[in-house]
Motif scaffolding. Sequence first.
Motif, PDB file in Angstrom:
ATOM      1  N   GLN A  80       0.839  -1.126  -0.015  1.00 26.07           N
ATOM      2  CA  GLN A  80      -0.195  -0.212  -0.501  1.00 26.07           C
ATOM      3  C   GLN A  80       1.081   0.801   0.245  1.00 26.07           C
ATOM      4  OE1 GLN A  80      -3.127   0.031  -0.417  1.00 26.07           O
ATOM      5  NE2 GLN A  80      -3.867  -1.680   0.605  1.00 26.07           N
ATOM      6  N   ARG A  81       1.809   1.149   0.681  1.00 28.72           N
ATOM      7  CA  ARG A  81       3.001   1.987   0.897  1.00 28.72           C
ATOM      8  C   ARG A  81       3.685   2.094  -0.460  1.00 28.72           C
ATOM      9  NH1 ARG A  81       5.145   2.414   7.028  1.00 28.72           N
ATOM     10  NH2 ARG A  81       6.192   3.698   6.255  1.00 28.72           N
ATOM     11  N   VAL A  82       3.718   1.473  -1.445  1.00 24.27           N
ATOM     12  CA  VAL A  82       4.380   2.114  -2.432  1.00 24.27           C
ATOM     13  C   VAL A  82       3.576   2.443  -3.495  1.00 24.27           C
ATOM     14  CG1 VAL A  82       5.488   0.325  -4.565  1.00 24.27           C
ATOM     15  CG2 VAL A  82       6.265  -0.259  -1.993  1.00 24.27           C
ATOM     16  N   ILE A  83       2.798   2.160  -3.473  1.00 27.31           N
ATOM     17  CA  ILE A  83       1.508   2.428  -4.150  1.00 27.31           C
ATOM     18  C   ILE A  83       1.045   4.019  -4.000  1.00 27.31           C
ATOM     19  CG2 ILE A  83      -1.114   1.977  -4.679  1.00 27.31           C
ATOM     20  CD1 ILE A  83      -0.749  -0.624  -4.361  1.00 27.31           C
ATOM     21  N   SER A  84       0.948   4.401  -3.088  1.00 25.31           N
ATOM     22  CA  SER A  84       1.004   5.629  -2.573  1.00 25.31           C
ATOM     23  C   SER A  84       2.174   6.255  -2.632  1.00 25.31           C
ATOM     24  CB  SER A  84       0.708   6.435  -1.180  1.00 25.31           C
ATOM     25  OG  SER A  84       0.780   4.801  -0.003  1.00 25.31           O
ATOM     26  N   GLU A  85       3.381   6.441  -2.814  1.00 22.58           N
ATOM     27  CA  GLU A  85       4.510   7.262  -2.619  1.00 22.58           C
ATOM     28  C   GLU A  85       4.694   7.231  -4.409  1.00 22.58           C
ATOM     29  OE1 GLU A  85       5.606   8.466  -0.521  1.00 22.58           O
ATOM     30  OE2 GLU A  85       7.236   8.317  -1.396  1.00 22.58           O
ATOM     31  N   ALA A  86       4.393   6.174  -5.184  1.00 20.09           N
ATOM     32  CA  ALA A  86       4.916   5.625  -6.855  1.00 20.09           C
ATOM     33  C   ALA A  86       3.728   7.109  -6.877  1.00 20.09           C
ATOM     34  CB  ALA A  86       4.164   4.383  -7.407  1.00 20.09           C
ATOM     35  N   GLN A  87       2.543   7.732  -6.263  1.00 21.67           N
ATOM     36  CA  GLN A  87       1.416   7.524  -7.177  1.00 21.67           C
ATOM     37  C   GLN A  87       1.836   9.112  -7.599  1.00 21.67           C
ATOM     38  OE1 GLN A  87      -2.207   7.507  -4.657  1.00 21.67           O
ATOM     39  NE2 GLN A  87      -3.069   6.149  -6.625  1.00 21.67           N
ATOM     40  N   HIS A  88       2.647   9.147  -6.218  1.00 16.68           N
ATOM     41  CA  HIS A  88       3.403  10.917  -6.183  1.00 16.68           C
ATOM     42  C   HIS A  88       4.126  11.435  -7.483  1.00 16.68           C
ATOM     43  CE1 HIS A  88       2.738  12.185  -1.933  1.00 16.68           C
ATOM     44  NE2 HIS A  88       3.196  11.202  -2.226  1.00 16.68           N
ATOM     45  N   ASP A  89       4.924  10.641  -7.947  1.00 14.67           N
ATOM     46  CA  ASP A  89       5.766  10.825  -9.501  1.00 14.67           C
ATOM     47  C   ASP A  89       4.662  10.349 -10.057  1.00 14.67           C
ATOM     48  OD1 ASP A  89       7.733  11.824  -7.806  1.00 14.67           O
ATOM     49  OD2 ASP A  89       8.324   9.768  -7.489  1.00 14.67           O
ATOM     50  N   GLY A  90       3.778  10.414 -10.538  1.00 13.37           N
ATOM     51  CA  GLY A  90       2.219   9.395 -11.173  1.00 13.37           C
ATOM     52  C   GLY A  90       2.679   8.069 -12.079  1.00 13.37           C
ATOM     53  N   VAL A  91       3.537   7.066 -11.220  1.00 15.06           N
ATOM     54  CA  VAL A  91       3.232   6.144 -11.390  1.00 15.06           C
ATOM     55  C   VAL A  91       2.157   5.084 -11.118  1.00 15.06           C
ATOM     56  CG1 VAL A  91       5.045   3.759 -11.261  1.00 15.06           C
ATOM     57  CG2 VAL A  91       5.848   5.603 -11.386  1.00 15.06           C
ATOM     58  N   THR A  92       1.472   4.636 -11.958  1.00 13.49           N
ATOM     59  CA  THR A  92       0.507   3.392 -11.339  1.00 13.49           C
ATOM     60  C   THR A  92       1.114   1.861 -11.140  1.00 13.49           C
ATOM     61  OG1 THR A  92      -1.006   4.456 -12.844  1.00 13.49           O
ATOM     62  CG2 THR A  92      -2.076   2.680 -11.999  1.00 13.49           C
ATOM     63  N   VAL A  93       0.824   1.696  -9.627  1.00  9.81           N
ATOM     64  CA  VAL A  93       1.298   0.425  -9.317  1.00  9.81           C
ATOM     65  C   VAL A  93      -0.231  -0.519  -8.496  1.00  9.81           C
ATOM     66  CG1 VAL A  93       2.200  -1.090  -7.628  1.00  9.81           C
ATOM     67  CG2 VAL A  93       3.145   0.804  -8.640  1.00  9.81           C
ATOM     68  N   LYS A  94      -0.312  -1.267  -8.737  1.00 15.23           N
ATOM     69  CA  LYS A  94      -1.789  -2.449  -8.564  1.00 15.23           C
ATOM     70  C   LYS A  94      -1.066  -3.496  -7.749  1.00 15.23           C
ATOM     71  CE  LYS A  94      -5.029  -0.464 -11.739  1.00 15.23           C
ATOM     72  NZ  LYS A  94      -6.099  -0.622 -12.618  1.00 15.23           N
ATOM     73  N   TYR A  95      -2.023  -4.038  -7.592  1.00 11.47           N
ATOM     74  CA  TYR A  95      -1.602  -5.811  -6.626  1.00 11.47           C
ATOM     75  C   TYR A  95      -2.977  -5.918  -6.204  1.00 11.47           C
ATOM     76  CZ  TYR A  95      -3.177  -5.277  -2.187  1.00 11.47           C
ATOM     77  OH  TYR A  95      -4.274  -5.244  -0.056  1.00 11.47           O
TER      78      TYR A  95
END
Length: 409
Positions: A80-95
């Motif tokens: 979850q923390r990876v997903i929100s961190e990635a969002q900052h840089d416009g990177v989409t992570v799903k799990y």
Amino acid sequence: MSANDDRDPLFRYDDPVFADERLLEITHLPGPDRIVGRDEQMQRVADALNPAIFGSEPNHLFIFGKTGTGKSLISRSVTQRVISEAQHDGVTVKYAFIDCGEQNTEASIIKTIAQIVNEPDDSGVTIPDRGLGTGDYYKRLWQAVDRCTDVTIVILDEIDMLEDDEVLRKLSRAGENRRISDSSIGIIGISNKIDFPDHLSERVKSSLSRDELVFPPYDANQLVEILEKRRDAFHDGVLSDDVIPLTAALAAQEHGDARKAIDILRNAGRIAKKQNDSRVTADHVRDAKEKTEADRFNELIEGSPQQAKAILYALTILTENSSEKEFPTKIIYNQYKEIARQLDFDVLSERRVQEILQEQNFLNVIQSEREGRGRGRGAHAKHRLLENPSIVKKVLLRDARLAVLEDDE
Ligand SMILES: Nc1ncnc2c1ncn2[C@@H]1O[C@H](COP(=O)(O)OP(=O)(O)OP(=O)(O)O)[C@@H](O)[C@H]1O
């Protein structure tokens, strides 16, 4: 006039015990401030997933440890923390979190990941529930992954239950084999069985490079701390002082198991509530421990055929009435025949009973060991019940067909 005066008196509108019972649900994902004693493990998971923040391929990771040591919690929390961190840089992570105990075929795993990741408007594909072959599900998964995410993290819980490990090879090599080009996939495999990688096929073993991490059990103090951080599940003043230390001590008896600790605390609250007590006490905790163990055992044997339950009942009676713990197939069979007659069941052959004992063994209900060496397959095995016989008996007697045995005692 109180706010509840116009409500139907048939129902309860306030809970005298729980302020927020959801905090004690096993599926609840607590915030980082409620997670205790797992800094090092969290860092290792974060290190493996770190590349995902920049849209690169994470390292694959296997996590081992006994039940209730926080393996799923830490995997989900860090993801979850990876997903929100990635969002900052416009990177989409799903799990996708997959329980391989429930879904263990290649097609169903691929389909589930595809359904979670897919956004039909972006991918141009749909992922139907049925009707496609495994190959087609893969094709649609690659399309969905490529067009709808930058990184997909696949968490496979109880990975040792996989029917076929080919899925690991295909997922882990999707980029290399050019199945996907604009996206990447990271796998976290979770298991209670530390020797699980030994059982992987040679193809997978050699192709799946990964980090490995072991989660140790908690000690009683850590369990106290874990429970303290969920104290606000209850109203102020509801928990007697000895409730949390006793719950932690009981949950630490076999190995420090946070799942058991939380289950006992929740059940203690529910028992108090059912008895209309406004305080949870040590007695509620002791009853809750028994209920928790019975529920857990029930999960293991739920859905087993009644003949299997009768065989287990035979082993339970033997264990209860003897100072021995292990019994040869022959002795269990004799006891089983007696029980089958009482229950009006067809009496199975000794060979079939031997087979069923091995199946139960697989379910972690009993432990079977061959006596001596090389003396015929299984026929000379000895079997031991892994759970307290009084709990096993109670659970088996919940089955309506077996319940008549209770009257014969
Ligand atoms: N370090 C911790 N701090 C707070 N709560 C924890 C911690 N570890 C586990 N828990 C809680 O205990 C319960 C069980 O944890 P979890 O499901 O992660 O264990 P697990 O190791 O995956 O067990 P299993 O192998 O049985 O699935 C969950 O409710 C989780 O929130």
